[in-house]
Design an enzyme around this catalytic site. Structure first.
Site, short mmCIF file in Angstrom:
data_model
loop_
_atom_site.label_atom_id
_atom_site.label_comp_id
_atom_site.label_asym_id
_atom_site.label_seq_id
_atom_site.Cartn_x
_atom_site.Cartn_y
_atom_site.Cartn_z
N LYS A 110 45.67 26.16 23.24
CA LYS A 110 46.84 26.73 22.56
C LYS A 110 47.67 27.57 23.52
O LYS A 110 48.89 27.55 23.47
CB LYS A 110 46.41 27.53 21.33
CG LYS A 110 45.97 26.61 20.19
CD LYS A 110 45.45 27.38 19.02
CE LYS A 110 44.98 26.46 17.92
NZ LYS A 110 44.15 27.17 16.93
N LYS A 190 46.03 11.99 20.20
CA LYS A 190 45.55 12.49 18.91
C LYS A 190 46.75 12.91 18.05
O LYS A 190 47.65 13.60 18.54
CB LYS A 190 44.64 13.71 19.16
CG LYS A 190 44.20 14.37 17.88
CD LYS A 190 43.68 15.80 18.08
CE LYS A 190 43.64 16.49 16.74
NZ LYS A 190 44.10 17.81 16.62
N LYS A 193 50.46 18.07 14.75
CA LYS A 193 51.82 18.58 14.54
C LYS A 193 52.37 19.14 15.85
O LYS A 193 53.56 19.11 16.08
CB LYS A 193 51.87 19.63 13.43
CG LYS A 193 50.94 20.78 13.65
CD LYS A 193 50.92 21.67 12.46
CE LYS A 193 49.73 22.59 12.47
NZ LYS A 193 48.53 22.05 11.88
P1 ADP Z 1 46.97 19.77 13.92
O1 ADP Z 1 46.17 19.16 15.05
O2 ADP Z 1 48.09 18.89 13.48
O3 ADP Z 1 47.41 21.17 14.26
P2 ADP Z 1 45.04 21.05 12.25
O4 ADP Z 1 44.40 21.60 13.48
O5 ADP Z 1 45.76 21.98 11.32
O6 ADP Z 1 46.01 19.86 12.68
O7 ADP Z 1 43.95 20.24 11.46
C1 ADP Z 1 43.49 20.43 10.15
C2 ADP Z 1 42.28 19.54 9.90
O8 ADP Z 1 42.64 18.17 10.10
C3 ADP Z 1 41.11 19.81 10.85
O9 ADP Z 1 39.87 19.66 10.15
C4 ADP Z 1 41.25 18.74 11.88
O10 ADP Z 1 40.01 18.41 12.47
C5 ADP Z 1 41.82 17.58 11.09
N1 ADP Z 1 42.67 16.75 11.96
C6 ADP Z 1 43.90 17.09 12.44
N2 ADP Z 1 44.40 16.11 13.21
C7 ADP Z 1 43.46 15.13 13.24
C8 ADP Z 1 43.38 13.84 13.88
N3 ADP Z 1 44.38 13.38 14.62
N4 ADP Z 1 42.26 13.11 13.69
C9 ADP Z 1 41.24 13.58 12.93
N5 ADP Z 1 41.26 14.77 12.30
C10 ADP Z 1 42.34 15.55 12.44
#
Ligand code: ADP
Ligand code: TRP
Length: 325
Positions: A110, A190, A193
């Site tokens: 981050k 991956k 957002k």
């Molecule tokens: P982002 O990566 O978009 O910031 P978050 O970290 O808020 O998403 O993720 C919220 C939940 O969704 C977590 O449990 C995370 O492991 C899952 N998640 C987010 N992106 C993915 C992905 N590309 N593949 C699998 N799980 C995901």
């Protein structure tokens, strides 16, 4: 078995959140005692905009309910409605070695992405450990990227019990479904957002179509055979399609003669039919904010009962007495 998980309201929900986290979590509610919450305090580590936090909190609430979370079965709440969590965070901070947090990839990633290296971001895993340990779940279903956070929660649980010579906190285990551990985004990385590569769950259909049709693919000509394991369009299509349809596309890839445009069109069709009912429920629920508020208030009451009981035990073990006022 008790299960707990949370999602930060720090952006719009996307297919990675759905397949990697929300769908498997919702499936668990059939057979388990589930606690799912909106991690409002965690979102403050990356967003300093109250209006946006409010908007995304509503999106996560509506999203879970529209996708099938049953609030009678599952305890569904906002982290901020259970203030005992922040109290436990401090107590756990006092048994958390600095080195444990310094090793955390998510903090380093981050900061590399440009977030301010403030104390909240650094201490994020302690707050997450408190979210988990206060409810005493056996399992924490999450995507692969959260594995290290759950391992930190395990370490903190051991440190606390050892430090105070008790067995109050329970070891949580991560529950990661390998087949959906990393959902790819439109650029093949991956889906996230933060990479601007996500297909959102509840955006206007036109926008989702545009995103899907612009997915990055290699330049193999239509007539040539293609490797089904190397295409991110097919990786997303597999999540929606049944086994027969997936097999059929894989054979067509190997044979050649199938263009990526055709697969993208089918992917959009599946997106629209499979998610159609949830997208409709999302719109219907948005017209009834009072109903969503009632559900969250009921979840908060049920979560606080459990949290208050853990805190009574924790305070007693730590020799912390609070006045009855
Ligand atoms: P982002 O990566 O978009 O910031 P978050 O970290 O808020 O998403 O993720 C919220 C939940 O969704 C977590 O449990 C995370 O492991 C899952 N998640 C987010 N992106 C993915 C992905 N590309 N593949 C699998 N799980 C995901
Ligand atoms: N850190 C998680 C994420 O970014 C969200 C989260 C906060 C969480 N507290 C939690 C997940 C407790 C599981 C358990 O997705």
């Amino acid at each position: 078995m008790r299960v707990l998980s949370g999602i930060q309201p720090s952006g719009r929900l996307h297919l990675g959140n759905y397949f990697g986290a929300m769908k498997p979590q919702i499936e668990l509610q059939e057979a388990h005692d589930c606690f799912y919450f909106i991690a409002t305090y965690h979102a403050l580590t990356s967003l300093n905009d109250g209006k946006l936090i409010e908007e995304y909190t509503r999106e996560v609430a509506l999203g879970y309910l529209a996708l099938g979370l049953d609030p009678r079965r599952t305890v569904f709440y906002r982290q901020t409605d259970v203030p005992e969590v922040t109290e436990l965070t401090w107590i756990l901070s006092c048994v958390t070695p600095m080195g444990l947090l310094q090793r955390c990839h998510s903090y380093k990633d981050k900061v590399a992405q440009g977030l301010l290296p403030n104390h909240g971001l650094f201490a994020y895993p302690v707050l997450q450990a408190a979210d988990i340990l206060i409810v005493k779940p056996k399992f924490v279903p999450v995507g692969q990227d959260q594995k290290q956070h759950i391992e930190i929660a395990q370490d903190i649980q051991t440190k606390f019990n050892q430090a105070f010579g008790c067995e109050i906190l329970v070891r949580p285990e991560p529950l990661i479904r390998e087949e959906v551990a990393v959902i790819p985004g439109v650029d093949g990385r991956k889906m996230s957002k933060s990479y601007d590569n996500a297909v959102e769950l509840f955006c206007p259909e036109k926008q989702a179509r545009k995103r899907i049709m612009s997915m990055v693919t290699d330049s193999t000509p239509v007539e040539s055979p293609k490797d089904p394991a190397k295409c991110n369009v097919l990786a997303l299509l597999r999540l929606f399609a049944d086994a027969d349809e997936t097999r059929d596309w894989e054979e067509r890839y190997r044979r050649g003669g199938t263009g990526y445009g055709e697969v993208k069109k089918r992917l959009f069709e599946l997106y629209s039919t499979v998610l159609g009912p949830a997208r409709k429920r999302y719109q219907e629920l948005s017209a009834h904010p009072e109903e969503v508020d009632r559900i969250l208030a009921d979840g908060a009451r049920r979560a606080r009962e459990v949290a208050a009981e853990t805190m009574r035990e924790v305070r007693q073990a730590c020799g912390l007495t609070i006045a009855r006022v």
